[in-house]
Design a protein around this motif. Structure first.
Motif, PDB file in Angstrom:
ATOM      1  N   SER A   1     -10.270 -29.186   4.776  1.00 18.50           N
ATOM      2  CA  SER A   1     -10.056 -28.676   6.005  1.00 18.50           C
ATOM      3  C   SER A   1     -10.082 -27.199   6.226  1.00 18.50           C
ATOM      4  N   ASP A   2      -9.292 -26.637   5.348  1.00 12.45           N
ATOM      5  CA  ASP A   2      -9.042 -25.045   5.337  1.00 12.45           C
ATOM      6  C   ASP A   2     -10.776 -24.482   5.231  1.00 12.45           C
TER       7      ASP A   2
ATOM      8  N   ARG B   1     -12.319 -24.777   8.673  1.00 16.46           N
ATOM      9  CA  ARG B   1     -12.143 -23.623   9.557  1.00 16.46           C
ATOM     10  C   ARG B   1     -12.681 -22.585   9.315  1.00 16.46           C
ATOM     11  N   ARG B   2     -12.985 -21.999   7.859  1.00 13.05           N
ATOM     12  CA  ARG B   2     -13.846 -20.897   7.646  1.00 13.05           C
ATOM     13  C   ARG B   2     -15.157 -21.078   7.839  1.00 13.05           C
TER      14      ARG B   2
ATOM     15  N   LEU C   1      -7.600 -31.915  13.007  1.00 11.91           N
ATOM     16  CA  LEU C   1      -8.923 -32.033  13.146  1.00 11.91           C
ATOM     17  C   LEU C   1      -9.016 -33.522  13.007  1.00 11.91           C
TER      18      LEU C   1
END
Ligand code: IPM
Ligand code: MG
Length: 356
Positions: free
Chosen positions: A47-48, A51-52, A81
């Motif tokens: 998930s991170d 985001r990027r 999310l």
């Protein structure tokens, strides 16, 4: 010296904590054994990463992991999310991309662990759930139309194919035959679902004909939940569809003492591509970053991965170390009634490996 190349995808929630602990234990095992070694390659997908980069893993992610010997996976999901995005973007994309069609979930009540059943019933639990992992209710087929209108419609179509049923049924028969009791319960819901499920019964029935050494029985999925609670000793290996086994395996892990212990393997049994190994507990946001997550599920997962890699001796040593630690009961994580941190449980396992 054998080298096993492992793609490590810890992803979200407590995934990085428990998978980090698992890799530490695997390194110790390899070091003690001396015959084999691991080449861990870490991927920061999840998930991170989304985001990027706007995607859960790179577009060629499945191709990237294809060349590895196994995948050691943490958990995926994020409070901000949607689950279908995070899951289909990573875990299910890998399972389906690599056609890991057989998902296995062993359950046993480990020594020193109290399950919710009466002791004599609980101790009888020794199950292997084989989950169809590529189609059925999770085929991803369906659609939505007329959004927001009174006539809005949403459909998830359960897809069953002869080839899909046959291969997982064959896998389940062989897995059941390799167990001492040689029993297989086939779970169905053909009393209500009269197309795909009736075909499931029929094709499973054809496949089991090839395994005369196996004792086979059939259960409707609703009745199966009752039998798991009231007569667990009567169950050995279980074959069920994707959704049925999803539900039954959560029940199994609760009866086995805690969701924190359960392990699973997404297998492509022909071994032309890597299989994926993961604890079943998921992200557990409430525990994330506290250093208190139970790593035993990721250790049991490592045991399944070692077995698949052909390291039976190391797999056995690891399982013994897990049982030594649970039976002593001094270093139990929170979900098993103790106060031990992830690092303390990991240390106890590593010490038990030294003594083994
Ligand atoms: C599991 C999980 C997943 C599943 C979710 C997270 C999609 O519950 O591995 O059992 O249903 O397959
Ligand atoms: Mg589940």
């Amino acid at each position: 010296m054998r080298t096993h190349r492992i793609a490590v995808i810890p992803a979200d929630g407590i995934g990085p904590e428990v998978i980090g602990a698992g890799c530490e234990v695997l390194e110790v095992l390899a070091g003690r054994d001396g015959d084999f070694t691991f080449d861990f390659q870490w991927f920061d997908w999840g998930s991170d990463y989304y985001r990027r980069h706007g995607e859960m893993m790179p577009a060629d992610g499945v191709e990237t992991v294809r060349g590895f010997d196994a995948i050691y996976f943490g958990a995926v999901g994020d409070v901000d999310l949607p689950d279908d995005l995070t899951l289909w973007g990573l875990r299910l994309a890998i399972c389906q991309g690599l056609d890991q069609f057989a998902n296995i979930r062993p359950t046993r009540l480990l020594p020193g662990v109290d399950g919710p059943l009466k002791p004599a019933l609980g101790e009888a639990i020794d199950w292997l759930i084989v989950r169809e992992n590529s189609e059925g209710e999770y085929a991803g087929v369906g659609g939505r139309a007329h959004r927001g209108l009174p006539i809005e419609v949403g459909m998830d179509v359960a897809v069953f194919t002869r080839a899909g049923i046959e291969r997982v049924a064959r896998y389940a028969c062989e897995a059941a035959l390799a167990r001492p009791r040689r029993k297989l319960t086939i779970v169905t819901k053909s009393n209500a679902q009269r197309h795909g499920m009736v075909m499931w019964d029929q094709i499973c029935g054809e496949v089991v004909e090839d395994y005369p050494g196996l004792e086979v029985d059939w259960m409707l999925v609703d009745a199966m939940t009752t039998r798991m609670v009231l007569d667990p000793a009567s169950i050995d290996a279980v074959l069920a569809t994707n959704l049925h086994a999803d539900i039954l395996s959560d029940l199994a892990s609760a009866l086995g003492g805690s969701l924190g212990i359960g392990a699973t393997a997404n297998l492509n049994p022909d071994r032309s591509v890597p299989s994926m190994f993961e604890p079943i507990h998921g992200t557990a946001f409430e525990l994330t970053g506290k250093g208190t997550a139970n790593p035993l599920g990721s250790f049991w997962t490592a045991n399944l991965m070692l077995e698949h890699l052909g390291e039976a001796k190391a797999a056995e040593r690891l399982m013994q170390a897990i049982e030594t630690v649970t039976s002593r009961g001094e270093t139990m994580p929170g979900d098993l009634g103790g106060k031990a941190t992830t690092a303390e449980v990991t240390r106890a396992i590593i010490e038990a490996l030294g003594a083994a």
